[in-house]
Scaffold this active site. Structure first.
Site, PDB file in Angstrom:
ATOM      1  N   ASN A 249       0.813  -1.234   0.000  1.00 43.30           N
ATOM      2  CA  ASN A 249       0.000   0.000   0.000  1.00 43.30           C
ATOM      3  C   ASN A 249       0.838   1.272   0.000  1.00 43.30           C
ATOM      4  O   ASN A 249       0.469   2.260  -0.637  1.00 43.30           O
ATOM      5  CB  ASN A 249      -1.008  -0.022   1.156  1.00 43.30           C
ATOM      6  CG  ASN A 249      -0.355  -0.049   2.509  1.00 43.30           C
ATOM      7  OD1 ASN A 249       0.683  -0.681   2.690  1.00 43.30           O
ATOM      8  ND2 ASN A 249      -0.927   0.639   3.454  1.00 43.30           N
TER       9      ASN A 249
ATOM     10  N   GLY B 242       1.949  -6.153   7.168  1.00 41.26           N
ATOM     11  CA  GLY B 242       1.046  -6.751   6.188  1.00 41.26           C
ATOM     12  C   GLY B 242      -0.236  -7.183   6.856  1.00 41.26           C
ATOM     13  O   GLY B 242      -0.608  -6.662   7.907  1.00 41.26           O
TER      14      GLY B 242
ATOM     15  N   THR C  30      -1.416 -13.213   7.535  1.00 38.56           N
ATOM     16  CA  THR C  30      -0.006 -13.487   7.179  1.00 38.56           C
ATOM     17  C   THR C  30       0.866 -13.333   8.430  1.00 38.56           C
ATOM     18  O   THR C  30       1.769 -14.144   8.663  1.00 38.56           O
ATOM     19  CB  THR C  30       0.493 -12.509   6.087  1.00 38.56           C
ATOM     20  OG1 THR C  30      -0.485 -12.392   5.071  1.00 38.56           O
ATOM     21  CG2 THR C  30       1.802 -12.969   5.490  1.00 38.56           C
TER      22      THR C  30
ATOM     23  N   GLU D  37       3.339  -5.516  12.250  1.00 36.65           N
ATOM     24  CA  GLU D  37       2.426  -4.374  12.052  1.00 36.65           C
ATOM     25  C   GLU D  37       1.335  -4.870  11.117  1.00 36.65           C
ATOM     26  O   GLU D  37       1.591  -5.092   9.931  1.00 36.65           O
ATOM     27  CB  GLU D  37       3.172  -3.196  11.414  1.00 36.65           C
ATOM     28  CG  GLU D  37       4.334  -2.668  12.238  1.00 36.65           C
ATOM     29  CD  GLU D  37       3.899  -2.031  13.541  1.00 36.65           C
ATOM     30  OE1 GLU D  37       2.732  -1.622  13.652  1.00 36.65           O
ATOM     31  OE2 GLU D  37       4.733  -1.956  14.460  1.00 36.65           O
TER      32      GLU D  37
ATOM     33  N   CYS E 254      -3.277   1.576   6.230  1.00 37.69           N
ATOM     34  CA  CYS E 254      -3.710   0.838   7.424  1.00 37.69           C
ATOM     35  C   CYS E 254      -4.293   1.784   8.467  1.00 37.69           C
ATOM     36  O   CYS E 254      -5.032   1.355   9.349  1.00 37.69           O
ATOM     37  CB  CYS E 254      -2.523   0.078   8.006  1.00 37.69           C
ATOM     38  SG  CYS E 254      -1.125   1.153   8.337  1.00 37.69           S
TER      39      CYS E 254
ATOM     40  N   GLU F  39       7.233   0.222  16.077  1.00 37.14           N
ATOM     41  CA  GLU F  39       8.288   0.759  15.225  1.00 37.14           C
ATOM     42  C   GLU F  39       8.465   2.227  15.581  1.00 37.14           C
ATOM     43  O   GLU F  39       7.747   2.772  16.416  1.00 37.14           O
ATOM     44  CB  GLU F  39       7.894   0.601  13.757  1.00 37.14           C
ATOM     45  CG  GLU F  39       7.715  -0.851  13.336  1.00 37.14           C
ATOM     46  CD  GLU F  39       7.496  -1.020  11.838  1.00 37.14           C
ATOM     47  OE1 GLU F  39       6.674  -0.288  11.261  1.00 37.14           O
ATOM     48  OE2 GLU F  39       8.168  -1.878  11.253  1.00 37.14           O
TER      49      GLU F  39
HETATM   50  P1  NAD Z   1       0.082  -9.440   2.892  1.00 40.69           P
HETATM   51  O1  NAD Z   1       0.093  -9.963   4.276  1.00 40.69           O
HETATM   52  O2  NAD Z   1      -0.643 -10.190   1.855  1.00 40.69           O
HETATM   53  O3  NAD Z   1       1.573  -9.278   2.341  1.00 40.69           O
HETATM   54  C1  NAD Z   1       2.544  -8.520   3.007  1.00 40.69           C
HETATM   55  C2  NAD Z   1       3.913  -9.055   2.648  1.00 40.69           C
HETATM   56  O4  NAD Z   1       4.035 -10.378   3.183  1.00 40.69           O
HETATM   57  C3  NAD Z   1       4.152  -9.180   1.147  1.00 40.69           C
HETATM   58  O5  NAD Z   1       5.488  -8.834   0.870  1.00 40.69           O
HETATM   59  C4  NAD Z   1       3.893 -10.648   0.895  1.00 40.69           C
HETATM   60  O6  NAD Z   1       4.559 -11.153  -0.226  1.00 40.69           O
HETATM   61  C5  NAD Z   1       4.450 -11.265   2.164  1.00 40.69           C
HETATM   62  N1  NAD Z   1       3.929 -12.605   2.478  1.00 40.69           N
HETATM   63  C6  NAD Z   1       2.761 -13.168   2.065  1.00 40.69           C
HETATM   64  N2  NAD Z   1       2.670 -14.426   2.546  1.00 40.69           N
HETATM   65  C7  NAD Z   1       3.770 -14.640   3.282  1.00 40.69           C
HETATM   66  C8  NAD Z   1       4.233 -15.755   4.036  1.00 40.69           C
HETATM   67  N3  NAD Z   1       3.553 -16.885   4.122  1.00 40.69           N
HETATM   68  N4  NAD Z   1       5.405 -15.631   4.691  1.00 40.69           N
HETATM   69  C9  NAD Z   1       6.101 -14.484   4.643  1.00 40.69           C
HETATM   70  N5  NAD Z   1       5.732 -13.413   3.915  1.00 40.69           N
HETATM   71  C10 NAD Z   1       4.577 -13.489   3.251  1.00 40.69           C
HETATM   72  O7  NAD Z   1      -0.443  -7.946   3.008  1.00 40.69           O
HETATM   73  P2  NAD Z   1      -0.724  -6.931   1.819  1.00 40.69           P
HETATM   74  O8  NAD Z   1      -1.994  -7.351   1.165  1.00 40.69           O
HETATM   75  O9  NAD Z   1       0.513  -6.758   1.015  1.00 40.69           O
HETATM   76  O10 NAD Z   1      -0.944  -5.564   2.625  1.00 40.69           O
HETATM   77  C11 NAD Z   1      -2.161  -5.144   3.127  1.00 40.69           C
HETATM   78  C12 NAD Z   1      -2.227  -5.402   4.621  1.00 40.69           C
HETATM   79  O11 NAD Z   1      -1.145  -4.754   5.270  1.00 40.69           O
HETATM   80  C13 NAD Z   1      -3.475  -4.825   5.249  1.00 40.69           C
HETATM   81  O12 NAD Z   1      -4.001  -5.761   6.154  1.00 40.69           O
HETATM   82  C14 NAD Z   1      -2.971  -3.608   5.994  1.00 40.69           C
HETATM   83  O13 NAD Z   1      -3.741  -3.213   7.088  1.00 40.69           O
HETATM   84  C15 NAD Z   1      -1.626  -4.066   6.414  1.00 40.69           C
HETATM   85  N6  NAD Z   1      -0.780  -2.921   6.730  1.00 40.69           N
HETATM   86  C16 NAD Z   1      -0.473  -2.664   8.041  1.00 40.69           C
HETATM   87  C17 NAD Z   1       0.302  -1.568   8.375  1.00 40.69           C
HETATM   88  C18 NAD Z   1       0.663  -1.269   9.813  1.00 40.69           C
HETATM   89  O14 NAD Z   1       1.575  -0.478  10.013  1.00 40.69           O
HETATM   90  N7  NAD Z   1       0.003  -1.843  10.800  1.00 40.69           N
HETATM   91  C19 NAD Z   1       0.779  -0.730   7.362  1.00 40.69           C
HETATM   92  C20 NAD Z   1       0.434  -1.013   6.042  1.00 40.69           C
HETATM   93  C21 NAD Z   1      -0.334  -2.116   5.737  1.00 40.69           C
END
Ligand code: NAD
Length: 480
Positions: A150, A226, A230, A248, A282, A461
């Protein structure tokens, strides 16, 4: 088509398998570059390079580490327009947003931690028994940094910069959905003279590259941003290996709008906090709770302002809403509009895909959407949609607003709109969130702890919290 390849041991390298994935431009829905489909073998090479670089990098003086990070920051700023255009094309976000927010913030992250490390001090504890303790804080080794799509470069650099500043070497994985700016960053790192192996960037899928990083026995510390599911999977792998973890995760943030707020300022900011980056931050507020005495007025004014948002070409300067990041994500967001309807929600505006194919933009555009008439326990109000969809709901008392705010499994951030100082403190204390903004939103001081509670994550963080996370404290007790 341009190939996005790995950065390992100071060099740009093709994936060992020779396999590539298509990288899609969200505004057109067409592939425009190829992405290394790396696997365990590439992660292994990256870890070996990082391990080799660690003894020297961890002993490099803070001043020298700081200088290199500072140089990376400068190079990001020198390439701001190019990076912003690339980020916008790769992610679908308006180029104006990438130019004003994402790329300057990525530069700021490097600059901030380049200086923070110079001020990172140890505690000491004097004892009455003629002894003194001091806390030695040493870099840990090879850190794994995994980031989402994002805010691609913004969040990637938010992890890498403190890890490197603290003297660790890094194996990092940007999201496969938006890999371009991390690839451009690897070129800037080479130009900045970052010693080889200190930072390694491995591109590819989560279940291949991400899982290989998480499972690797020589990566003892993992910083992940993420989705919550995950994060849970990473925690399951990392826990029995006793890895240090920062997670996070997702959010379902409320905005609490009291009747004594500065109305016009609130209205303008709440439009932004609902729909910035197409609602894919997020920290966006997706549950708007409004005091019943101003509910009808707010509803009318809010819808009027939301309908002014221009959904269009991310490249145009006057676009407010670009494309959602992918077809799959757009379908997920639209499916929640259907869920909201089936739960009895009334769509006050939006709710549909926007067809811009006549402009040559056959991608993933969705109208900003406002829904009312739903209870807090329904799926629309409980699950993270992560798109341009918000619900509005009235409340009568402060206690009710707090109860509704806390009534999800998430606890990332809230924004509170009131001019009453006592209420500000009462509410902030009772909100079960990691971050509370009062009369503002996304006002970020990088020194402050950043993170969530409950299903929004573990750890913080930002500032010295990040430097503490990326170092191992050791107590040394000296009797004299
Ligand atoms: P995601 O969990 O699908 O992916 C995040 C990252 O994890 C990607 O690089 C992905 O390739 C990797 N990943 C996926 N499966 C994995 C596994 N089994 N092992 C290790 N790595 C793996 O998330 P997304 O769709 O890319 O992002 C959106 C999400 O991120 C939303 O839920 C959002 O709220 C969250 N987010 C949180 C924050 C925060 O600071 N709390 C900030 C931004 C986004």
């Amino acid at each position: 088509m341009e190939k996005i390849i790995n950065y390992i041991d100071g060099e740009l390298r093709e994936p060992v398998s020779g396999s590539y994935l298509e990288n899609i431009e969200p505004a057109t829905g067409e592939p425009y570059s190829l992405l290394a489909d790396s696997d365990r073998q590439d992660v292994e090479l990256a870890v070996e390079a990082a391990k080799k670089a660690f003894p020297l990098w961890s002993k490099t003086s803070k001043d020298d580490r700081s200088e290199i990070l500072y140089r990376i920051s400068e190079l990001i700023l020198q390439n701001l327009d190019k990076l912003a255009a690339a980020e916008s094309k790769d992610n679908g976000k308006p180029v104006s947003l990438a130019t004003k927010v994402d790329i300057p913030r990525a530069a700021h992250n490097f600059r901030f931690f380049a200086t923070a490390i110079l001020h990172f001090a140890s505690e000491s504890h004097q004892m009455e028994e003629a002894a003194i303790n001091y806390t030695m804080k040493s870099p840990i080794g090879v850190a794994g940094c995994i980031s989402p799509w994002n805010l691609p470069l913004y969040l990637f650099s938010w992890k890498i910069a403190p890890a490197l500043a603290a003297g660790n070497c890094v194996v990092a994985k940007p999201s496969e959905v938006t890999p371009m700016s991390a690839y451009l960053l690897s070129k800037l790192c080479i130009e900045a003279g970052l010693p080889k192996g200190v930072l390694n960037i491995v591109h590819g899928l989560g279940h291949k590259v991400g899982a290989a990083i998480t499972e690797h026995p020589d990566i003892p510390v993992i910083s992940f941003t993420g989705g919550t599911s995950t994060g849970a999977q990473i925690a399951r792998t990392a826990a029995p290996m006793f890895k240090k973890l920062s997670l996070e995760l997702g959010g379902k943030n409320p905005a609490l709008i009291f009747d004594d707020c500065k109305y016009e300022k609130m209205l303008k900011t709440v439009v932004r906090s609902s729909f910035a980056n197409q609602g894919q931050i997020c920290l966006c507020g997706s549950r708007l709770l409004i005091h019943s005495s101003i509910y009808d007025k707010f509803k009318k004014d809010f819808i009027r302002e939301v309908q002014k948002l221009k959904v269009g070409d991310p490249k145009s300067a006057d676009t407010n809403q670009g494309a959602l990041v992918s077809k799959a994500h757009m379908e997920k967001v639209l499916s929640y509009v259907e869920i909201a309807k089936s739960e009895g929600g009334k769509i006050l505006c939006g709710g549909n895909q926007v067809d811009l194919s006549e402009e040559g933009l056959g991608g993933y555009f969705v109208e900003p959407t406002v829904i009312e008439g739903l209870g807090m326990s329904c799926r629309t109000n409980q699950e993270e949609i992560f798109g341009p969809v918000v619900t509005i709901m009235p409340f009568d008392t402060e206690e009710e607003a707090i109860e509704l705010s806390n009534a999800t499994s998430y606890g990332l951030a809230a924004s509170v709109w009131t001019e009453n100082v006592s209420r500000t403190n009462r509410v902030a204390e009772q909100l079960h969130m990691g971050i509370v903004w009062v009369n503002c939103w996304l006002l970020r001081d990088l020194r402050t702890p950043f993170g969530g509670v409950k299903n929004s994550g573990v750890g913080r963080e930002g500032g010295f919290e990040a430097l503490r996370f990326f170092t191992e404290p050791k107590n040394v007790c000296i009797k004299y």
